[in-house]
Design a protein around this motif. Structure first.
Motif, PDB file in Angstrom:
ATOM      1  N   UNK A  91       1.031  -1.067  -0.273  1.00 10.88           N
ATOM      2  CA  UNK A  91      -0.334   0.083   0.248  1.00 10.88           C
ATOM      3  C   UNK A  91       1.097   1.090   0.670  1.00 10.88           C
ATOM      4  N   UNK A  92       0.711   2.274  -1.146  1.00 10.04           N
ATOM      5  CA  UNK A  92       1.254   3.595  -0.970  1.00 10.04           C
ATOM      6  C   UNK A  92       0.857   4.466  -0.052  1.00 10.04           C
ATOM      7  N   UNK A  93       1.781   5.083   0.931  1.00 14.81           N
ATOM      8  CA  UNK A  93       0.120   6.196   1.888  1.00 14.81           C
ATOM      9  C   UNK A  93       1.075   7.476   1.523  1.00 14.81           C
ATOM     10  N   UNK A  94       0.158   8.555   1.151  1.00  8.70           N
ATOM     11  CA  UNK A  94       0.540   9.321   1.005  1.00  8.70           C
ATOM     12  C   UNK A  94      -0.150  10.639   1.942  1.00  8.70           C
ATOM     13  N   UNK A  95       0.240  11.498   2.816  1.00 11.38           N
ATOM     14  CA  UNK A  95      -0.360  12.646   3.362  1.00 11.38           C
ATOM     15  C   UNK A  95      -1.695  12.206   3.852  1.00 11.38           C
ATOM     16  N   UNK A  96      -1.442  10.742   4.679  1.00 10.02           N
ATOM     17  CA  UNK A  96      -2.436  10.649   5.252  1.00 10.02           C
ATOM     18  C   UNK A  96      -3.258   9.842   4.685  1.00 10.02           C
ATOM     19  N   UNK A  97      -3.169   8.592   3.448  1.00 10.43           N
ATOM     20  CA  UNK A  97      -3.906   8.417   2.577  1.00 10.43           C
ATOM     21  C   UNK A  97      -3.960   7.436   2.135  1.00 10.43           C
ATOM     22  N   UNK A  98      -4.869   6.450   1.600  1.00  8.13           N
ATOM     23  CA  UNK A  98      -3.776   5.040   0.302  1.00  8.13           C
ATOM     24  C   UNK A  98      -4.137   5.708  -0.528  1.00  8.13           C
ATOM     25  N   UNK A  99      -2.865   5.613  -1.063  1.00  9.62           N
ATOM     26  CA  UNK A  99      -2.663   6.688  -2.804  1.00  9.62           C
ATOM     27  C   UNK A  99      -2.345   5.641  -3.554  1.00  9.62           C
ATOM     28  N   UNK A 100      -2.547   4.182  -3.025  1.00  5.68           N
ATOM     29  CA  UNK A 100      -2.206   2.822  -4.284  1.00  5.68           C
ATOM     30  C   UNK A 100      -2.281   2.016  -3.548  1.00  5.68           C
TER      31      UNK A 100
END
Length: 519
Positions: free
Chosen positions: A483-492
């Motif tokens: 899971x790719x996380x960015x800015x506290x959200x799942x980005x992909x």
């Protein structure tokens, strides 16, 4: 005059009859950057502690020749008086003092005996900060308000304030992100241009290949060889061969005969707010699943929210106003605290082993059994010390902790062996879900390989394993799914061969563009 600023000849150092250094020889040319490489426990830091006087003259045999003079340093002040300054991996800053106060701590600028000249202190601190690229920093702010990268630069400014000729940096980039690491390496090259000789100890071989003029390899307490840039092979493979004594063709062991089973951990609509700011949302609508026998990565940039997610899941160790559901083996659980999380077979290996993972002044046995004490090693409040010893010895052998005894103090172990003790501590709780946060930070390639083997064994045993790592090759080499996380959200979400550095960065950039559009 000799071309060498430093020669260490036939250095031997023993601890309780065990040779940590065995006839080590080291030569450092004036104005060069020398790297010292070796596996954890090889003797790198011990050698530098001998040089700096941390281990005083008389506690070792051999000679230290500095600028052509045989030196007998009895403490740090003796070596610093000669212009030798060491910066340890654990930063020696006082968190509540200002930058200016830290820069001259123990080296105060005085207007009269016992009276500090604060005007001169701030002025000189500003000048030193300029030399390390921090000219816009306010010297009056407390150090604990700054990130680790800036604190590392302050340590270097502090060293430069002592008229340094030889600067020793022990794992200077271990806790830094890629940008901060690059900045520090460029600073080292600038210091070299100013005539300052540097010795760097690091496990990041790509950084060493870039910045070093020569590399001395130490193995099992002995100096093996010195490689010179432009003359010898400086590739990572060649350095590894010198460190471990053999070719390491595959840094990530293959995981075979490991069927992926049912979902063990499921997180639904997980929201977390900052522990000190109830209006600042750190994690938003996180949904993840991890199956039995599966290794799932959490990838992302520094500050993306990966550690915050792990800690908030593990007994709500981070954050406030937490909402969402956690299901373990299909059953909804309320992990209200760490004790409850352990009881429900969840374990968390923190990224900072020395602060959150270990009691450094206590034994290997004490640390290994600490988290499992209530459930597995005591009955009606009475601890079974014999069982403790048997199981600790079993795990010491199983994961190859290099030590003479399980009664040895954990603080005396190398970083890689400390990390193995942390892993054993949580494996002894017999978890179904194991979250590993930066499991190989600050350890060498050999110890990394052994930890990857442990991860594979956990997956084969049907555990659900989550790996958080800032090293993308590590995520690619160890994980089935990411899971790719960015800015506290799942980005992909990426699977198998889809997991590449380019794909991870593409997810992050696409998420950033989405955020900009929504803003």
């Amino acid at each position: 005059m000799s071309e060498y600023i430093l020669e260490m000849n036939h250095i031997t150092k023993e601890f309780s009859g065990v040779k940590a250094l065995d006839d080590v020889n080291l030569k450092v040319k004036k104005g060069e950057i020398m790297a010292i490489c070796g596996e954890n426990g090889a003797g790198k830091s011990t050698l530098m502690n001998v040089l700096s006087g941390t281990y005083p003259f008389g506690t070792y045999t051999g000679d230290i020749v500095y600028n052509g003079e045989i030196c007998k340093f009895r403490n740090l002040r003796d070596s610093e008086a000669k212009g030798i300054v060491i910066i340890h991996q654990e930063l020696a800053l006082s968190p509540y003092l200002s930058i200016a106060e830290n820069v001259f701590l123990g080296n105060e600028r005085k207007s009269a005996p016992g009276v500090i000249d604060w005007t001169e202190t701030r002025k000189q601190a500003q000048e030193l900060l300029k030399r390390v690229g921090m000219e816009n920093e306010n010297v009056n702010v407390p150090v604990n308000t700054l990130g680790v990268g800036k604190q590392q630069l302050i340590e270097i400014a502090k060293a430069l304030g002592k008229d340094t000729n030889l600067l020793i940096l022990d794992e200077p980039t271990a806790a830094l992100n890629d940008r901060e690491s690059a900045q520090l390496l460029e600073l080292m090259l600038q210091l070299k241009a100013q005539g300052i000789t540097c010795i760097i100890i690091s496990h990041k071989l790509n950084e060493i290949s870039y910045v070093a003029d020569s590399i001395t390899i130490i193995r099992d307490g002995k100096s093996i060889e010195t490689l010179e840039k432009g003359k010898d092979d400086f590739s990572e493979e060649r350095i590894i061969k010198g460190m471990v004594g053999r070719e390491l063709t595959n840094r990530y062991p293959k995981r075979e005969d490991c069927p992926i089973g049912d979902v063990i951990l499921e997180v639904k609509n997980w929201n977390v707010f900052h522990p000190d700011d109830a209006n600042r949302q750190m994690l938003k609508d996180i949904n993840i699943q991890v199956r039995a026998g599966e290794v799932v990565g959490l990838a992302g940039l520094m500050g993306a929210g990966r550690t915050e997610l792990a800690m908030s899941l593990f007994g709500r160790s981070y954050g406030q106003k937490i909402s969402g559901d956690i299901l373990i083996n299909g059953e909804k659980v309320d992990l209200k605290d760490v004790r409850t999380a352990i009881k429900h077979r969840m374990a968390y290996v923190s990224e900072d082993r020395k602060t959150y993972g270990l009691v450094l002044i206590d034994s290997i046995k004490f640390n290994m059994t600490l988290s499992a004490l209530r459930e597995f090693f005591s009955k009606k409040g009475v601890v079974d010390h014999n069982l403790e010893a048997v199981r600790s010895e079993e795990y010491r052998t199983k994961i190859n902790v290099k030590t003479n005894s399980i009664d040895q103090t954990v603080g005396s172990l190398s970083g890689g062996n400390q990390q193995k003790v942390v892993l054993a501590k949580w494996m002894l709780t017999e978890p179904d879900v194991l979250i590993l946060d930066e499991p190989t930070r600050g350890i060498d390639v050999g110890a990394k390989y052994e930890i990857y083997c442990v991860i594979n064994e956990l997956a084969k045993a049907g555990k659900a394993v989550v790996v958080i790592s800032s090293e993308m090759p590590e995520i690619i080499g160890t994980c089935d799914r990411t899971y790719v996380i960015n800015e506290g959200e799942i980005a992909g979400e990426l699977k198998g061969d889809e997991i590449t550095q380019e794909a991870i960065m593409a997810c992050i950039m696409a998420h950033n563009r989405k955020e900009e559009v929504e803003a």
